[in-house]
Design an enzyme around this catalytic site. Structure first.
Site, mmCIF file in Angstrom:
data_model
loop_
_atom_site.group_PDB
_atom_site.id
_atom_site.type_symbol
_atom_site.label_atom_id
_atom_site.label_comp_id
_atom_site.label_asym_id
_atom_site.label_seq_id
_atom_site.Cartn_x
_atom_site.Cartn_y
_atom_site.Cartn_z
ATOM 1 C CG HIS A 44 43.802 46.243 42.852
ATOM 2 N ND1 HIS A 44 44.433 45.037 42.701
ATOM 3 C CD2 HIS A 44 42.849 46.288 41.875
ATOM 4 C CE1 HIS A 44 43.912 44.382 41.679
ATOM 5 N NE2 HIS A 44 42.947 45.114 41.157
ATOM 6 C CG ASP A 56 40.500 42.994 34.186
ATOM 7 O OD1 ASP A 56 40.978 44.002 33.624
ATOM 8 O OD2 ASP A 56 41.021 42.467 35.187
ATOM 9 C CG ASP A 72 37.795 38.465 33.813
ATOM 10 O OD1 ASP A 72 38.636 39.056 33.108
ATOM 11 O OD2 ASP A 72 38.085 37.925 34.900
ATOM 12 C CB VAL A 97 55.390 42.337 28.535
ATOM 13 C CG1 VAL A 97 55.227 43.807 28.934
ATOM 14 C CG2 VAL A 97 55.415 42.206 27.022
ATOM 15 C CE1 TYR A 98 51.620 42.681 30.853
ATOM 16 C CE2 TYR A 98 50.693 40.648 31.710
ATOM 17 C CZ TYR A 98 50.586 41.759 30.895
ATOM 18 O OH TYR A 98 49.456 41.947 30.141
#
Length: 473
Positions: A145, A208, A206, A266-267
């Site tokens: 991506h 993000d 970072d 979660v993921y």
């Protein structure tokens, strides 16, 4: 720049060249994580495009909202959050070391643009599309991506006639790719530290991560006691690298451990993965008719893909080619999911030589019984959870400094950190699912046999519950 006082020249920061802006043309949006976010005209040119607005239809956590109902936030607000934090980070460096580092308006715009557009190339249901679906239909594909983000940036500029300095675009695209496997191009050395702000390929710290950890924790109703503000307030550039005060090493470890907790709870939640496995099967079945995978190299077609593909398949009742895909989606709606059989954590001594377990491995471990398993009856999920650096201690790749009077940067060795911190940094979890409820018991037994054959013992924590084994259609 300077001012004269009693005949002495005092150096001052010329903020007019780097920090001032005309707020008459700004817009402000309120974000539930960061509060007010100011959007400058240059960035509004990108935000007010169909390609960027598409991010509203890409859920940040894919299908996790079917287990965590609050996880319906999108890549749109995450991108605004990273844009904001990227600006905050570069402004803090500018305020404390602006003259020393030579940070100018060009740098600020570049970093903020990279933050805004870093996720523009994500596909439907985010990482599921890239990591689970595409490898199934395009064997050997290395599509990412990040690379599509770079292509879409160029497409957006051309399609929407955005007037922007080409050098800003060039460097912003390099920053988007900074965390990928591709080496940074020559010429980035002068201000290499700027490439660590949005997507840090050097050590993983970072903005993000700062945003998605805070945002995902909030959306899922989980507590988050990691304070990214402390790191942003105390960071310092030394030898072209962002470094952190040594006393903050526990805060940094909290960043990586909180991320690992999100992956575990979660993921990669067992039910989330069951739903993902089903939807990927539906996409694979539908791809020959819908051609999703054929659009991944053409920005003009790719940007049209978003999370609405699930509804499009589900409601295409007149398309016989999509019948099997529709049935899988209906099963998800009815909560008739692939049944979780059991899981085990790969023993630490076996991690070096671990190879992904496949349905064939489980089927071949079945002992004689009245039912013969087929590979299409079994789904296997190999889940890797780490602290961002594989099996390595993430602190080893980070540079620290003692205090602001010190000019020396150093690493903190493992023998000097808290003994309460882990000494192993990666888990590999193997989960097995039955696609048919009536096969749970048979598949569970085959899975147990596989463990005994591979490791000489059962590595799962407990047997599959009898209630689950007895479940039938």
């Amino acid at each position: 720049m300077g001012a004269s006082v009693n005949g002495e020249l005092l150096l001052t920061q010329d903020f007019s060249s780097v920090g001032s802006r005309d707020r008459r043309f700004e817009k402000t949006v309120y974000d539930n994580v960061h509060g007010n976010i100011n959007l400058e005209p240059l960035f509004m040119k990108f935000i007010d495009t169909a390609e960027f607005q598409r991010l509203r239809d890409l859920k940040q956590l894919g299908l996790a909202h079917m287990v965590y109902p609050g996880a319906v936030h999108s890549r749109f607000e995450h991108s605004l959050g990273v844009y904001w934090l990227a600006g905050e980070a570069v402004h803090k460096l500018q305020a404390h070391q602006g003259l020393e580092l030579g940070i100018d308006r060009f740098d600020v715009k570049t970093v903020k643009l990279a933050g805004l557009l870093h996720d523009i190339g994500h596909g439907p249901y985010s990482h599921l599309f890239e990591r689970e679906f595409l490898p199934r239909v395009l064997s050997g594909s290395h599509w990412s991506h990040e690379e599509m983000s770079v292509k879409l940036v160029d497409y957006m500029i051309d399609e929407n006639h955005i007037d922007i300095d080409p050098d800003i675009v060039k460097r912003a695209k390099e920053m988007i790719l900074a965390s990928s496997d591709k080496p940074l191009p020559k010429g980035t050395g002068e201000k290499r530290f700027l490439y660590d702000i949005v997507a840090n390929g050097r050590n993983g710290i970072d903005v993000d991560k700062f945003d998605y950890i805070a945002r995902d924790s909030r959306a899922c109703g989980l507590g988050c006691n990691f304070q990214y503000q402390r790191l942003m307030d105390t960071m310092r550039v030394m030898d072209n690298e962002i470094c952190y005060r040594a006393k903050e090493y526990l805060t940094i470890h909290k960043l990586f451990s909180t991320r690992a907790d999100l992956y575990r709870t979660v993921y990669t939640h067992a039910k989330v993965k069951a739903i993902e496995l089903m939807f990927v099967d539906a996409l694979v079945q539908a791809d020959s008719y819908c051609g999703f995978s054929s659009q991944i190299h053409v920005p003009s077609e790719y940007w049209k893909l978003d999370d609405t593909i699930l509804k499009a398949i589900e409601t295409a009742t007149d398309k016989e080619e999509l019948k099997e895909s529709r049935e899988l989606i209906r099963r998800i709606r009815r909560r008739d999911l692939y049944q979780f059989c059991n899981e085990y954590i790969v023993p630490r001594d076996n991690l070096d030589h671990f190879k992904n377990i496949t349905p064939q491995d489980i089927v071949c471990s079945q002992k004689a019984s009245g039912i013969t398993l087929k590979e299409e009856d079994v789904a296997v999920c190999n889940v890797k959870i780490d602290l961002s650096r594989g099996r390595c201690n993430p602190l080893e790749s980070i540079k620290f400094f003692k205090d602001y009077e010190s000019d020396e940067k150093f690493q903190i060795s493992e023998d000097k950190i808290s003994h309460l911190l882990p000494t192993s940094y990666q888990d590999m979890i193997v989960r097995v699912y039955s696609k048919k409820p009536e096969l749970v018991e048979v598949i569970s037994e085959a899975f147990t046999n596989f463990q005994r054959k591979t490791y000489g013992t059962e590595t799962q924590v407990h047997e599959t519950p009898e209630k689950k084994k007895r479940k039938t259609l």
